[in-house]
Design an enzyme around this catalytic site. Structure first.
Site, PDB file in Angstrom:
ATOM      1  N   LYS A 108      13.137  12.697 -28.746  1.00  0.00           N
ATOM      2  CA  LYS A 108      12.119  13.125 -29.796  1.00  0.00           C
ATOM      3  C   LYS A 108      11.319  12.198 -30.582  1.00  0.00           C
ATOM      4  CE  LYS A 108      15.049  16.249 -31.745  1.00  0.00           C
ATOM      5  NZ  LYS A 108      15.938  16.863 -33.008  1.00  0.00           N
ATOM      6  N   ARG A 109      12.125  10.817 -30.545  1.00  0.00           N
ATOM      7  CA  ARG A 109      11.214   9.806 -31.180  1.00  0.00           C
ATOM      8  C   ARG A 109       9.993   9.209 -30.568  1.00  0.00           C
ATOM      9  NH1 ARG A 109      14.606   5.897 -30.369  1.00  0.00           N
ATOM     10  NH2 ARG A 109      16.447   7.152 -29.649  1.00  0.00           N
TER      11      ARG A 109
END
Ligand code: GLU
Length: 512
Positions: free
Chosen positions: A256-257
């Site tokens: 997700k980062r």
């Protein structure tokens, strides 16, 4: 062999990781390439922390975006339900009793504090943390008294010492583990809820699953599962552990980062089903060389027919956005303009409608930006369906994602400016510039019909009159009409956008 039965087993978190979607697609291909194959949706909600209200509906929506409709499962019916694990508590309890009765499991009363102390000790001695079998030695009577006294307990599986557990994985081959490596895992928690490891085995047995496709992170838990199959007197299904998908830079699991990784995010970002399915299936897999296409463009029927789990590669695959873009571009180009119009409207809805993921993480900046653009596009497209469809037809070979439609066409509904620099470069003489543009407008207004056949010679004649390169004058016209140097094909665009629109653009241009 009985017919293929495969399952997708997500937690009801409300969203599907794009990597998990690839595994689900592989499930889908396997189920569909077999006339009697069945695809099952099972909701694994034993970890209540991961359940969110509306999570199941949202998962089903993401599956349907990918074109995946289960044959059986939560929300789809079937003979092997219930298909949500917390609705199956009695079933797990019954099987836990079987294991207890046959000496393959035991009650454990160890407190959190004791377990924590044990872990710290093992860690300080650099040992792999594991339960030490403390409660295995308790007598039947003692167990009974403690349960009767209302002491909380869990149930653990027994693991024999010094044995080997072997199984074959379709991707990773023969795997062998010593039982000394296997922890005496809790199978029923003190709440009465089973752990994933127990529920997954019981369910896969009872739901008659023939192939387990799942992420490679579960490979090291599989020996435990194999032992549980043995205790239940069952032969394990075929295991297919699918390698990770890495970030585009090859570092770490796609996370997700490094951007949004939910299936929904990709649809909102303007990818279409055909493109995503084609791209995802090629991460860590490819068709046999004799079937492969040089351009790697495969439709869903091809993939369904030719998918072969044995060809999944062991190495992790990278997520290459440029490849996704170029594959998606091909699929956008292949839609009819009417289909494309429908896809655009579906995309608009996905962007504008709040989803469970939005309540979990709030409206992201990316979404905010897309939403700002899309709301105007939506009303233009609704009010001008025929024109919008034609415009899509002349633009579709130039876009990689639906989001780009805004950049190509927003001049129709947004009061965008003009790339004046390009006009000034093409017409450097300031005085002449005004005259030329005046003449250009007049030439267009004189036309009796509004068709390409008429403009082209008129504009060329004008260019000759002012000794301009034809291309330069067309470029000036392009900037006036579309605002930009790079635009949809000008002649078709002008024809569809219409005389009135072009005239308004000239008005606007002369005002600045
Ligand atoms: N519920 C597990 C997960 O979300 C599924 C693992 C499996 O398919 O066995 O990863």
């Amino acid at each position: 062999m009985s017919s293929v039965r495969v399952r997708m087993a997500p937690s009801p978190t409300g969203w599907i990781h794009i990597g998990t979607a690839r595994t689900f697609l592989f499930d889908y291909f396997m189920a569909r390439q077999n006339p009697e194959g069945k695809l099952i949706l099972r909701i694994e909600d034993t970890d209540q922390k991961r359940s969110v209200p509306g999570g199941i509906e949202s998962l089903i929506e993401s599956l349907s975006l990918l074109g995946i409709t289960p044959d059986e499962g939560e929300g789809f019916g079937g003979e092997y339900g219930p298909y949500t694990q917390t609705d199956r508590k009695e079933i797990y309890a019954k099987y836990a009793q079987k294991l207890l009765g046959e000496g393959n499991a035991y009650y454990c009363f160890c407190s959190k504090e004791r377990l924590e102390k044990l872990r710290t000790e093992q860690e300080s001695m650099k040992q792999k943390t594991h339960y030490d079998g403390h409660c295995k030695k308790l007598s039947k009577e003692e167990v009974k008294t403690r349960i009767d006294n209302g002491e909380p307990y869990v149930i653990r599986m027994k693991v024999p010492e010094n044995e080997n557990i072997e199984f074959t994985d379709l991707v990773f081959g023969k795997i062998s583990f010593s039982t000394n490596e296997v922890d005496e895992q809790v199978i029923i928690k003190s709440s009465g809820i089973p752990t994933y490891h127990f529920a997954v085995v019981v369910d896969d047995v009872l739901m008659k699953i023939t192939h387990i496709l799942r992420g490679v992170e579960w490979l090291s838990s599989t020996p435990k599962h194999v032992l549980l199959y043995k205790y239940l007197g069952e032969t394990p299904p075929i295991f297919v552990h699918v390698p990770l998908i890495l970030n585009p830079d090859g570092k770490g699991k796609l996370s997700k980062r490094k951007g949004n990784v939910a299936v929904l995010d990709f649809f909102r970002a303007g990818y279409i089903r055909e493109g995503l399915v084609n791209f995802l299936s090629l991460i860590g897999w490819n068709p046999a060389p004799e079937l492969a296409h040089k351009d790697e463009i495969y439709d869903i029927d091809f993939l369904t027919k030719n998918f072969d789990a044995k060809r999944i590669r062991r190495a992790s695959g990278r997520f290459q956005i440029e490849k996704l873009d170029s594959i998606n571009a091909v699929w956008i180009g292949r839609l009819t303009k009417e289909e494309l119009y429908a896809r655009v409207m579906q995309w608009v809805d996905l962007v504008m409608t709040n989803n469970v993921v939005d309540s979990l993480r709030g409206e992201t900046d990316e979404l905010k930006a897309i939403r700002g653009k899309v709301s105007k596009l939506k009303s233009y497209f609704e009010q001008n369906k025929v024109k919008a469809t034609e415009l899509l037809g002349v633009t579709q070979q130039r876009i990689k994602k639906l989001t780009e439609i805004y950049d190509w066409l927003s001049v129709l509904w947004d009061d965008s400016g003009f790339d004046n620099d390009s006009v000034n470069t093409a017409l450097p003489d300031v005085e002449k510039r005004t005259e030329i543009i005046y003449n250009l407008r007049e030439a267009l207004e004189k036309l009796t019909t509004w068709s390409q056949e008429e403009w082209e010679p008129a504009i060329r004649a004008l260019a000759d009159k002012f000794s301009l390169k034809h291309g330069d004058l067309f470029m000036v016209l392009r900037v006036i009409v579309t605002g930009k140097k790079i635009s949809p094909p000008l002649r078709e665009f002008m024809e569809i956008a219409g005389r009135e629109f072009v005239s308004k653009r000239f008005d606007k241009f002369s005002k600045i």
